[in-house]
Design a protein around this motif. Structure first.
Motif, PDB file in Angstrom:
ATOM      1  N   ALA A  65       0.855  -1.188   0.000  1.00  0.00           N
ATOM      2  CA  ALA A  65       0.000   0.000   0.000  1.00  0.00           C
ATOM      3  C   ALA A  65       0.890   1.236   0.000  1.00  0.00           C
ATOM      4  N   PHE A  66       0.482   2.233  -0.745  1.00  0.00           N
ATOM      5  CA  PHE A  66       1.296   3.423  -0.953  1.00  0.00           C
ATOM      6  C   PHE A  66       0.561   4.687  -0.569  1.00  0.00           C
ATOM      7  N   CYS A  67       1.264   5.554   0.156  1.00  0.00           N
ATOM      8  CA  CYS A  67       0.770   6.913   0.381  1.00  0.00           C
ATOM      9  C   CYS A  67       0.933   7.679  -0.928  1.00  0.00           C
ATOM     10  N   HIS A  68       0.058   8.603  -1.169  1.00  0.00           N
ATOM     11  CA  HIS A  68       0.110   9.407  -2.392  1.00  0.00           C
ATOM     12  C   HIS A  68       1.439  10.158  -2.485  1.00  0.00           C
ATOM     13  N   ILE A  69       2.030  10.152  -3.654  1.00  0.00           N
ATOM     14  CA  ILE A  69       3.261  10.897  -3.905  1.00  0.00           C
ATOM     15  C   ILE A  69       2.861  12.207  -4.567  1.00  0.00           C
ATOM     16  N   ALA A  70       3.099  13.322  -3.885  1.00  0.00           N
ATOM     17  CA  ALA A  70       2.658  14.624  -4.379  1.00  0.00           C
ATOM     18  C   ALA A  70       3.654  15.272  -5.333  1.00  0.00           C
ATOM     19  N   SER A  71       4.905  14.795  -5.349  1.00  0.00           N
ATOM     20  CA  SER A  71       5.923  15.473  -6.152  1.00  0.00           C
ATOM     21  C   SER A  71       6.099  14.917  -7.559  1.00  0.00           C
ATOM     22  N   TRP A  72       5.606  13.705  -7.829  1.00  0.00           N
ATOM     23  CA  TRP A  72       5.789  13.106  -9.149  1.00  0.00           C
ATOM     24  C   TRP A  72       4.721  12.054  -9.384  1.00  0.00           C
ATOM     25  N   ALA A  73       4.244  11.937 -10.608  1.00  0.00           N
ATOM     26  CA  ALA A  73       3.166  11.004 -10.933  1.00  0.00           C
ATOM     27  C   ALA A  73       3.707   9.645 -11.375  1.00  0.00           C
ATOM     28  N   TYR A  74       3.067   8.611 -10.879  1.00  0.00           N
ATOM     29  CA  TYR A  74       3.354   7.228 -11.282  1.00  0.00           C
ATOM     30  C   TYR A  74       2.021   6.552 -11.572  1.00  0.00           C
ATOM     31  N   ALA A  75       2.012   5.651 -12.543  1.00  0.00           N
ATOM     32  CA  ALA A  75       0.777   4.922 -12.860  1.00  0.00           C
ATOM     33  C   ALA A  75       0.318   4.141 -11.634  1.00  0.00           C
ATOM     34  N   SER A  76       1.224   3.410 -10.999  1.00  0.00           N
ATOM     35  CA  SER A  76       0.928   2.699  -9.754  1.00  0.00           C
ATOM     36  C   SER A  76       2.238   2.526  -9.000  1.00  0.00           C
ATOM     37  N   PHE A  93      -2.406  -1.206  -3.413  1.00  0.00           N
ATOM     38  CA  PHE A  93      -3.298  -0.088  -3.106  1.00  0.00           C
ATOM     39  C   PHE A  93      -2.515   1.211  -3.148  1.00  0.00           C
ATOM     40  N   ASP A  94      -2.939   2.123  -4.005  1.00  0.00           N
ATOM     41  CA  ASP A  94      -2.356   3.453  -4.111  1.00  0.00           C
ATOM     42  C   ASP A  94      -3.370   4.437  -3.534  1.00  0.00           C
ATOM     43  N   ALA A  95      -3.038   5.006  -2.383  1.00  0.00           N
ATOM     44  CA  ALA A  95      -3.968   5.896  -1.685  1.00  0.00           C
ATOM     45  C   ALA A  95      -4.089   7.239  -2.401  1.00  0.00           C
ATOM     46  N   PRO A  96      -5.239   7.856  -2.277  1.00  0.00           N
ATOM     47  CA  PRO A  96      -5.371   9.221  -2.780  1.00  0.00           C
ATOM     48  C   PRO A  96      -4.608  10.175  -1.861  1.00  0.00           C
ATOM     49  N   ILE A  97      -4.556  11.420  -2.223  1.00  0.00           N
ATOM     50  CA  ILE A  97      -3.846  12.412  -1.424  1.00  0.00           C
ATOM     51  C   ILE A  97      -4.572  12.634  -0.095  1.00  0.00           C
ATOM     52  N   GLY A  98      -3.820  12.901   0.942  1.00  0.00           N
ATOM     53  CA  GLY A  98      -4.415  13.197   2.250  1.00  0.00           C
ATOM     54  C   GLY A  98      -3.496  12.785   3.375  1.00  0.00           C
ATOM     55  N   PRO A 155       4.017  16.372 -12.780  1.00  0.00           N
ATOM     56  CA  PRO A 155       3.295  16.619 -11.528  1.00  0.00           C
ATOM     57  C   PRO A 155       1.998  15.836 -11.499  1.00  0.00           C
ATOM     58  N   PRO A 156       1.682  15.215 -10.381  1.00  0.00           N
ATOM     59  CA  PRO A 156       0.435  14.461 -10.295  1.00  0.00           C
ATOM     60  C   PRO A 156      -0.772  15.382 -10.217  1.00  0.00           C
ATOM     61  N   THR A 157      -1.892  14.847 -10.585  1.00  0.00           N
ATOM     62  CA  THR A 157      -3.142  15.591 -10.466  1.00  0.00           C
ATOM     63  C   THR A 157      -3.996  14.922  -9.398  1.00  0.00           C
ATOM     64  N   PHE A 158      -4.883  15.689  -8.828  1.00  0.00           N
ATOM     65  CA  PHE A 158      -5.857  15.153  -7.884  1.00  0.00           C
ATOM     66  C   PHE A 158      -7.016  16.126  -7.832  1.00  0.00           C
ATOM     67  N   ASP A 159      -8.165  15.619  -7.400  1.00  0.00           N
ATOM     68  CA  ASP A 159      -9.273  16.548  -7.242  1.00  0.00           C
ATOM     69  C   ASP A 159      -9.500  16.783  -5.752  1.00  0.00           C
ATOM     70  N   LEU A 160     -10.101  17.894  -5.436  1.00  0.00           N
ATOM     71  CA  LEU A 160     -10.260  18.296  -4.044  1.00  0.00           C
ATOM     72  C   LEU A 160     -11.078  17.306  -3.226  1.00  0.00           C
ATOM     73  N   ASP A 161     -11.914  16.510  -3.887  1.00  0.00           N
ATOM     74  CA  ASP A 161     -12.700  15.506  -3.168  1.00  0.00           C
ATOM     75  C   ASP A 161     -11.812  14.458  -2.509  1.00  0.00           C
ATOM     76  N   GLN A 162     -10.568  14.305  -3.002  1.00  0.00           N
ATOM     77  CA  GLN A 162      -9.656  13.328  -2.414  1.00  0.00           C
ATOM     78  C   GLN A 162      -9.072  13.809  -1.089  1.00  0.00           C
TER      79      GLN A 162
END
Length: 172
Positions: A65-76, A93-98, A155-162
């Protein structure tokens, strides 16, 4: 006054979750820095060394299981770490940001072990935001100039709902 009777539950002693190792790594001192997935792989190697066992238990991981990486995007990132150690986990499991996710992933891994769904769980995460900022400031491109992954990269993307529930967001 009412009384509540608690029955002692029997716990299978082979299913008690135990943290066997932790590891950390830093890319300081590297001329172009180190991308997050490489830092995380170095930290995993450090955890293997800290566990003081000759068995490379990370290869037996059935859950990563992985915490979200905010500095670089990876597929998984979970799958990328599994490939680096020739692990074949059934649970990736790749967690969303938070900021709540490190604790939630620890709870998740412990529950999976206690229930018998997992025997070896890895929780990972890492950042290279300072390196990313330094590369940008120097006009360097992470993929071209530093060899960072292009899977998908950037840079990774995320939506505020995450970022958690409305109550969590309101509380800051």
């Amino acid at each position: 006054m009412s009384s509540v009777r608690h029955e002692a539950s029997t716990v299978d002693p082979t299913r008690i979750p135990v943290i066997v190792a932790v590891g950390e790594a830093s890319g300081r001192g590297e001329p172009l820095g180190v991308e997050p997935i490489e830092l995380i792989a170095l930290a995993a190697r450090s955890a293997l060394e800290n566990s003081r066992t000759t068995e490379p238990w990370i290869r037996r991981a059935d859950s990563i299981a992985f915490c979200h990486i905010a500095s670089w995007a990876y597929a998984s990132p979970a799958a990328a770490l599994a490939r680096r150690f020739d692990a074949t986990p059934v649970d990736l499991f790749d967690a969303p940001i938070g900021g709540q996710w490190p604790a939630r992933l620890l709870d998740r891994a412990a529950a999976r072990i206690a229930s018998g769904e997992s025997t070896v769980a890895v929780i990972a995460g890492g950042e290279a935001q300072a390196t990313m900022s330094a590369l940008i400031k120097a006009g360097r491109e992470p993929v071209r100039d530093a060899g960072w992954s292009a899977d998908p990269g950037g840079p990774p993307t995320f939506d505020l709902d995450q970022l958690g529930s409305a109550a969590m967001q309101q509380a800051g």
